[in-house]
Design an enzyme around this catalytic site. Structure first.
Site, short mmCIF file in Angstrom:
data_model
loop_
_atom_site.label_atom_id
_atom_site.label_comp_id
_atom_site.label_asym_id
_atom_site.label_seq_id
_atom_site.Cartn_x
_atom_site.Cartn_y
_atom_site.Cartn_z
N ARG A 272 32.66 77.87 50.68
CA ARG A 272 33.13 77.19 49.47
C ARG A 272 33.97 75.96 49.82
O ARG A 272 34.82 76.01 50.69
CB ARG A 272 33.97 78.15 48.62
CG ARG A 272 34.67 77.44 47.47
CD ARG A 272 35.07 78.37 46.37
NE ARG A 272 36.04 79.39 46.76
CZ ARG A 272 36.45 80.35 45.93
NH1 ARG A 272 35.95 80.44 44.71
NH2 ARG A 272 37.33 81.24 46.33
N ARG B 265 39.83 76.14 50.68
CA ARG B 265 41.05 76.82 50.24
C ARG B 265 41.65 77.62 51.39
O ARG B 265 40.94 78.23 52.18
CB ARG B 265 40.72 77.77 49.08
CG ARG B 265 40.84 77.08 47.75
CD ARG B 265 40.26 77.90 46.64
NE ARG B 265 40.71 79.30 46.63
CZ ARG B 265 40.38 80.16 45.70
NH1 ARG B 265 39.62 79.79 44.70
NH2 ARG B 265 40.82 81.40 45.74
N ARG C 13 42.91 90.59 35.61
CA ARG C 13 42.53 91.16 36.89
C ARG C 13 43.08 92.57 37.07
O ARG C 13 42.83 93.20 38.11
CB ARG C 13 43.11 90.29 38.01
CG ARG C 13 42.12 89.33 38.65
CD ARG C 13 42.90 88.53 39.67
NE ARG C 13 42.12 88.02 40.75
CZ ARG C 13 41.59 86.79 40.77
NH1 ARG C 13 41.71 86.00 39.74
NH2 ARG C 13 40.94 86.38 41.83
#
Ligand code: ADP
Ligand code: ADP
Ligand code: ZN
Length: 215
Positions: free
Chosen positions: A127, A160, A88
């Site tokens: 999500r 999440r 990343r």
């Protein structure tokens, strides 16, 4: 197949990595999943990572590089692996090159999933993930047969902590500043392939496989 899936949060890296791992019979290495497990288990690494993750910023390079270095040495990576969410940063990419060189391995390809910014926010807010087996869903784009329940194992679907709108904005900023330069990094290395991530999940999968067999 030794592969990196590159793309912003919500691009579909995890969704595609799981399918490709099954197709090629090689492991998916998700630094996000490994870190979330460490947080849940309360390990020293998890304690160190939690604040960064909750804030939507990156966990320090040395922590994630250590995770990946160790993971790549395991026997199941001999035939290949799919890196999802790593590297990343440019220092992480450099560290990966060193780790692979030590193992006498080379990357085959980096697949960059291209998705519009507005679509990312909608994907991340919708999500849901199975608490028991980790399978991913989306309330609109990939809904389970029974709301709130995993199709694969019947486990509870949860959201999440970092998939809230404020944290999502922060993560997208972090992506632009720290991770986006990796496209040029791997473009210069001649192994970057862009795939349109705005299409249907199965179409994206087919395009990735086509790209990998054609190269
Ligand atoms: P990443 O790992 O890149 O953060 P995920 O694979 O977790 O992304 O996908 C984010 C959300 O978007 C999930 O809810 C997933 O079901 C959904 N999703 C993934 N790919 C697509 C797609 N091609 N079209 C619509 N929704 C998608
Ligand atoms: P997403 O693809 O939705 O952004 P991930 O599950 O890959 O989510 O990562 C969740 C969080 O875990 C990140 O916001 C970051 O705090 C941490 N993380 C995961 N992978 C890395 C990495 N390679 N370097 C630094 N931090 C990471
Ligand atoms: Zn499940």
């Amino acid at each position: 197949m030794k592969l990196i899936l590159l793309g912003p949060p919500g691009a579909g890296k995890g969704t595609q990595a799981k399918m490709l791992a099954e197709y090629y019979q090689i492991p998916q290495i998700s630094t996000g999943d490994i870190l979330r497990t460490a947080v849940k288990d309360g390990t020293p690494m998890g304690v160190k990572a939690k604040g960064h993750m909750d804030a939507g910023s990156l966990v320090p390079d040395d922590v994630v590089v250590g995770i990946v270095r160790e993971r790549l040495q395991q026997a199941d990576c001999a035939k290949g692996f799919i890196l999802d969410g790593f590297p990343r940063t440019v220092p992480q990419a450099d560290a990966l090159q060193n780790a692979l060189a030590d193992l006498g391995k080379n990357l085959d390809a980096v697949i960059s999933l291209e998705v519009d910014l507005e679509a990312l926010v909608e994907r991340l807010t919708g999500r849901r993930t199975c608490r028991d087996c980790g399978k991913g869903f989306h309330v609109r784009f990939d809904p389970p047969a029974v709301a709130g329940k995993c199709d694969a194992c019947g486990g509870e679907l949860v959201q999440r902590d970092d998939d809230r709108e404020e944290t999502i904005r922060k993560r997208l900023d972090v992506y632009r500043a720290q991770t986006e330069p990796l496209a040029a990094y791997y473009g210069d290395a001649g192994i970057l392939h862009s795939v349109d991530g705005m299409q249907d999940i199965q179409v994206v999968k087919a395009n990735i496989l086509e790209t990998l067999t054609a190269k």
